[in-house]
Write a protein that holds these residues in place. Structure first.
Motif, PDB file in Angstrom:
ATOM      1  N   UNK A 141      15.394  27.741  51.599  1.00 17.73           N
ATOM      2  CA  UNK A 141      16.670  27.505  51.474  1.00 17.73           C
ATOM      3  C   UNK A 141      17.149  28.739  51.940  1.00 17.73           C
ATOM      4  N   UNK A 142      16.335  30.316  51.461  1.00 15.49           N
ATOM      5  CA  UNK A 142      17.080  31.305  50.560  1.00 15.49           C
ATOM      6  C   UNK A 142      16.630  32.108  52.156  1.00 15.49           C
ATOM      7  N   UNK A 143      15.932  31.807  53.105  1.00 15.48           N
ATOM      8  CA  UNK A 143      15.752  32.538  54.997  1.00 15.48           C
ATOM      9  C   UNK A 143      16.935  31.679  55.496  1.00 15.48           C
ATOM     10  N   UNK A 144      17.168  30.564  55.001  1.00 16.74           N
ATOM     11  CA  UNK A 144      18.380  29.792  56.197  1.00 16.74           C
ATOM     12  C   UNK A 144      19.536  30.502  55.514  1.00 16.74           C
ATOM     13  N   UNK A 145      20.217  30.584  54.360  1.00 15.26           N
ATOM     14  CA  UNK A 145      21.380  30.420  54.082  1.00 15.26           C
ATOM     15  C   UNK A 145      21.894  32.243  54.170  1.00 15.26           C
TER      16      UNK A 145
END
Length: 124
Positions: A53-57
């Motif tokens: 989630x962090x990488x995509x966000x």
């Protein structure tokens, strides 16, 4: 008077048919896409959903859901384009050793049948 009632009936039937075709076309245009992330080595674990989630966000990529399932992390997107962008980002940012595969739903008929089956299961 009878002729105009018949014309009205034909016009209503044509309108209903056109509306049904438009709804079907719109439903077929919304095609979800899923990325599946698997460990490339036996015994390794799938990546943490929060880190994905962090990488995509951080790269401005929106997704619908992140779901762990067995030994796979499934990420659902609204479109194939979002899924392809996410694959590029995750290929670049996740540690090596993960297999990231894009799983587009090319068979629309199977998707409709699955949705109908899921809905009927909820009703009963």
């Amino acid at each position: 008077m009878r002729l105009s009632m018949r014309q009205f009936s034909y016009a209503m039937a044509a309108l209903c048919l056109f509306s049904a075709m438009l709804l079907i076309w719109m439903a077929l245009q919304t095609q979800e896409s899923t990325l599946a992330i698997r460990p490339g080595v036996q015994g390794a674990s799938v990546p943490d959903g929060f880190s994905v989630w962090h990488h995509l966000d951080a790269n401005g990529i929106r997704f619908k859901s992140i779901t762990p399932q067995n030994d796979v992390l499934l990420i659902t997107f609204d479109s194939s384009a979002q899924s392809a962008e996410a694959k590029k980002v995750l290929d670049r940012t996740l540690p090596h050793g993960y297999i990231i595969a894009q799983q587009d739903d090319d068979n629309q008929a199977a998707a409709w049948l699955t949705r109908l089956r899921d809905t009927s299961r909820l009703a009963g």
